[in-house]
Design an enzyme around this catalytic site. Structure first.
Site, short mmCIF file in Angstrom:
data_model
loop_
_atom_site.label_atom_id
_atom_site.label_comp_id
_atom_site.label_asym_id
_atom_site.label_seq_id
_atom_site.Cartn_x
_atom_site.Cartn_y
_atom_site.Cartn_z
CG ASP A 77 -2.04 -1.06 1.37
OD1 ASP A 77 -2.78 -2.07 0.70
OD2 ASP A 77 -1.86 -1.38 2.75
CG ASP A 79 -0.85 5.50 3.25
OD1 ASP A 79 -1.80 4.81 2.49
OD2 ASP A 79 -1.22 4.70 4.44
CG ASP A 177 2.70 5.17 15.18
OD1 ASP A 177 3.14 6.03 13.83
OD2 ASP A 177 1.34 4.91 14.57
#
Length: 561
Positions: A77, A79, A177
């Site tokens: 994936d 992003d 994070d």
């Protein structure tokens, strides 16, 4: 002034130094140092970055994709992070959709059907202190109306409920994070922008939370689950938690009680369907999180060593590794099958004089009981619940291999999932492996071969010595009908069989009310004309009521009397 003086006494950084410590120092790392292969970058992600840059915005590939590229892996994936707002992003692409409330992002869609790909585009977010955010007393559901007009809000525990304030790239990096997920890659200049030593941690195989770990878990307790997921995913590469990141995991577990059940359910599915389900279970155990995250996840961890559930977890990991689709309904159906089977068997047991329900009705009741006890209202009543029910209710139908049933079963939309479930049952010895092999052959055969398989199954089910494989219905007039069998003497206990011309001792003494047998009468069906077989029962002749002596004694008078 007083606050600054106290901070100085306590040794806390103030002013620009505090901001520098919080936001980190920007490092632009060239390709000669980071060594990312641009051929591993997806063309559609490149298209999104180029389109945003041409429109005058900053745009980078961000997050786990950069981490995987640094490790020489091809990301699944991609992003993208940009300085454009969600509305500005949406206006640049033909098929783009704004989603989310807590974090508003844009999905840019390429292709259609199963071949489609989604590039997730997020706007750089500002780093805001929770003390400065608007506070609500409830949660996402109870304060939904109040939150609709807020951009940055927290609940009473400090958990962020809204985070839609835009800011510069360095603040966006600070609110992410883990350091290895806070790097930005520009595929045009091939530069990696690093604020928090993500490249260093990636080389040291370290999972480190940016900022104060307890505070970051309090801001979003789901980070506890994300930490376990990353640890499981990267465990094979040798990644380990930083001590300060791992230490507060268990003590922060109670914070998950304030997270909506639907979000925990979705996070559980991510944990089990990213291709590292078994590793995730081991990571939960190793970090003291085997219980307390979500009841259904606790059950998965508890039953992970059972042969049937373990095979299901392995099968899910294998399919993800082969880029095959996986359905949460199948895995959860495997985890809860022990409960369904137990309830099913209990309902089939006789209870005194009560008649037990049919097997299918008993199975339906057992399924309802499991849904109420284990799933509840979280996604269990929608498509996921429907698929699980079909998988379970299909199992007894596999036992029937004659007639038209196999044809209709093989045409069911969820047949493949039901068959895979049967295959796992066969591997654990719950059903005969021959049954699974038969259905595997049947599912891939043409109609003629399927009919041959059904005919062979029907013949195999007949008693030995029954002759041809065809089932024939024996009619009353057939010679092999039990009523046509010649016997020398009827059973004495059956009063219907009487010798020919014998008076009926139940009638009057003169026998006038009986019809005598006439040899000229045509033979009774199934009895030879020579009378060697017992005669048929003679019918009582009922006389019409009449007057005078013509009426039998004791008969009811005629209407004229």
């Amino acid at each position: 002034m007083i606050k600054k003086f106290i901070d100085k006494l306590l040794g806390k950084a103030t002013g620009k130094s505090a901001k520098g410590a919080k936001f980190g120092k920007r490092e632009d790392v060239p390709a000669s140092v980071h060594g990312i292969d641009p051929k591993l970058v997806d063309q559609r992600a490149l298209d999104v970055v180029h389109t945003l840059k041409q429109a005058g915005f900053e745009a980078y590939i961000v997050g786990g994709a950069v981490r995987d590229l640094l490790l020489g892996l091809r990301p699944k994936d991609f992003d993208v992070a940009t300085s454009a707002t969600p509305e500005q992003v949406k206006n640049l692409f033909r098929r783009a959709f704004i989603i989310g409330r807590r974090f508003r992002i844009v999905h840019v869609v390429y292709g259609r059907g199963r071949e489609h790909e989604v590039i997730e585009v997020s706007t750089f977010r500002a780093y805001l202190d929770s003390a400065d955010a608007e506070q609500v007393s409830g949660n996402e559901r109870t304060s939904k109306g109040e939150l609709s007009s807020m951009k940055h809000a927290v609940d009473a525990s400090g958990r962020v409920l809204r985070d839609n304030v835009w800011g510069p790239i360095e603040q966006d990096a600070a609110r992410r994070d883990f350091s290895i997920n806070a790097m930005y890659y520009d595929p045009v200049s091939q530069v990696v922008v690093d604020f928090h030593h993500g490249i260093r941690d990636a080389k040291k195989l370290t999972l480190r939370m940016i900022g104060d770990a307890p505070t970051r878990y309090r801001e979003d307790p789901v980070r506890i689950i994300r930490a376990v997921r990353f640890a499981a995913k990267l465990n094979a590469l040798g990644f380990k938690f930083d001590a300060k990141t791992r230490e507060p995991l268990v003590s922060s577990l109670s914070l998950l009680q304030d997270v909506p059940q639907s979000r925990l359910f979705d996070e559980m599915l991510k944990l089990l369907q990213t291709g590292h389900a078994l590793a995730s279970v081991e990571a939960l155990k190793a970090n003291g999180l085997a219980k307390g995250i979500y009841p259904l996840l606790d059950l998965v961890v508890q039953r992970a060593d059972d042969d049937f559930v373990k095979l299901a977890l392995q099968d899910t990991d294998r399919r993800v590794g082969e880029s095959k689709p996986v359905a949460p309904s199948f895995l959860l159906a495997c985890v809860l099958w022990a409960d369904v089977r137990q309830g099913w068997g209990r309902r089939l047991q006789p209870r005194g004089n009560q008649r037990p329900p049919t097997p299918f009705a008993a199975l339906q009741d057992a399924v309802d009981e499991v849904f109420d006890a284990r799933i509840g209202d979280v996604s269990g009543r929608g498509k996921l619940g429907t698929d699980m029910r079909e998988i379970w209710l299909m199992q007894p139908r596999f036992d029937k291999r004659v007639g038209s049933g196999p044809f209709s079963l093989a045409e069911q939309p969820r047949f493949r999932a039901g068959f895979d479930f049967l295959r796992l049952r066969a591997q654990t010895g719950e059903v005969d492996e021959e049954l699974a092999h038969w259905w595997e052959t049947f599912s891939t055969a043409d109609d003629d071969h399927r009919q041959d398989m059904i005919d062979a199954q029907r013949k195999a089910g007949q008693p030995k010595g029954s002759g041809s494989g065809k089932v024939r219905r024996v009619k009353k007039g057939d010679a092999d009908h039990p009523a046509s069998t010649s016997t020398s003497e009827p059973p004495e206990e059956d009063p219907r069989f009487r010798p020919v011309n014998e008076a009926d001792d139940r009638g009057d003494d003169d026998g006038d009310d009986h019809q005598d047998h006439d040899p000229s009468d045509p033979p009774v069906q199934g009895i030879p004309p020579d009378g060697s077989a017992p005669a048929k029962k003679r019918r009582r002749r009922r006389r019409k009521p009449g007057g005078g002596a013509g009426r039998t004694e004791g008969a009811p008078p005629s209407s004229g009397e």
